[in-house]
Structures are given as structure tokens and as C-alpha cells.
Design a protein around this motif. Sequence first.
Motif, mmCIF file in Angstrom:
data_model
loop_
_atom_site.group_PDB
_atom_site.id
_atom_site.type_symbol
_atom_site.label_atom_id
_atom_site.label_comp_id
_atom_site.label_asym_id
_atom_site.label_seq_id
_atom_site.Cartn_x
_atom_site.Cartn_y
_atom_site.Cartn_z
ATOM 1 N N GLU A 1 0.797 -1.311 0.034
ATOM 2 C CA GLU A 1 0.210 0.302 0.175
ATOM 3 C C GLU A 1 0.627 1.136 -0.107
ATOM 4 O O GLU A 1 0.625 2.730 -1.163
ATOM 5 C CB GLU A 1 -0.750 0.063 1.467
ATOM 6 C CG GLU A 1 -1.951 1.036 1.129
ATOM 7 C CD GLU A 1 -2.587 0.805 2.410
ATOM 8 O OE1 GLU A 1 -3.903 1.768 2.789
ATOM 9 O OE2 GLU A 1 -2.194 0.254 3.493
ATOM 10 N N ASP B 1 0.879 9.633 -5.988
ATOM 11 C CA ASP B 1 0.900 10.846 -5.221
ATOM 12 C C ASP B 1 1.389 11.454 -6.589
ATOM 13 O O ASP B 1 1.243 12.837 -6.402
ATOM 14 C CB ASP B 1 1.976 11.165 -3.524
ATOM 15 C CG ASP B 1 2.024 12.484 -3.037
ATOM 16 O OD1 ASP B 1 0.707 12.905 -2.930
ATOM 17 O OD2 ASP B 1 2.784 12.632 -2.812
ATOM 18 N N ASN C 1 1.113 4.097 -2.510
ATOM 19 C CA ASN C 1 0.389 5.751 -2.072
ATOM 20 C C ASN C 1 1.826 6.677 -2.607
ATOM 21 O O ASN C 1 1.783 7.604 -3.804
ATOM 22 C CB ASN C 1 0.901 5.368 -1.243
ATOM 23 C CG ASN C 1 -1.250 4.706 -0.324
ATOM 24 O OD1 ASN C 1 -1.591 4.614 -1.115
ATOM 25 N ND2 ASN C 1 -0.365 4.867 0.997
#
Length: 136
Positions: free
Chosen positions: A87, A95, A91
Motif C-alpha cells: 500500500e 501521489d 500510495n
Amino acid sequence: ASGKYYVSLCVEAEKESLLCPNGGKQIGIDVGLKVFYSDSNGDTVENPHPLKKLQRKLRREQRRLSRKMPKSVNRERARVRVARVHERIANIRRDFLHKISTRLARENQTVAVEHLNIKGMLRNHKLAKSISDVSW
């Protein structure tokens, strides 16, 4: 998979506050593995390589998971730790891509990107990991 919950909020804003003029610029982008992209203005953007940086931690957590007994509480905890590492990698990629795409859209009126057969390129076992890490 990582045992987290998310909340989504919807906010109303005035249209004038969201608009920003970009002067009608045009840009062409060439993606790559060493640098994320180089554009027609000569600028390059480095790729964060999240998988390469977290590879050691991911490998360690997956090794610990493989040594746990099936259907045990400790195996479930180890599975969650592996899911959190995955994860975190996702992420970081999300981003980075969001920041880059927002900046390109704000600065330019037209963005031209080269057409690549990424699905075909991912079949090459020597390049697949690097291409996935760049996340074109």
C-alpha cells in the motif's frame, strides 16, 4: 487488505477560485526508465522508484509471512504487514503521478505523450519490473 478504512468528503467551491490561466502553452513528453519524463522544453523529472527503495523491506516481510503457519493469527498479522508495504508503494506512486499530472495540466494547454505498447513491453521479463516501478 491492510485493515484501514477511508472516508471521502465532498466540498463545494466557487468556479472562479479553481480556474488558473495557463497561457496556451504546448508541450511534448518522452517517458523513460531512468528519468520519469523529459519534455520538449528540455526539462526532466526524476522518478521516485518506490519499489526499488522499499524492495528490501518488502522482501523481508514476505519472507516472514512465508514462514508462518497457515490460518494462524501470526500469519494474518504478517499478511497485513506485507499489505501495508504494498500500500505504501502504491500510495507513493499515486501521489507522484497526481502531482506531476496536476502540474502539467495547470502549466500547459496541450500535452502530447508518445504512444507505447506498455502491455507488450511488460511481457519482457527483463524490463517488466522497472516499467511497473516507473508506472507509466
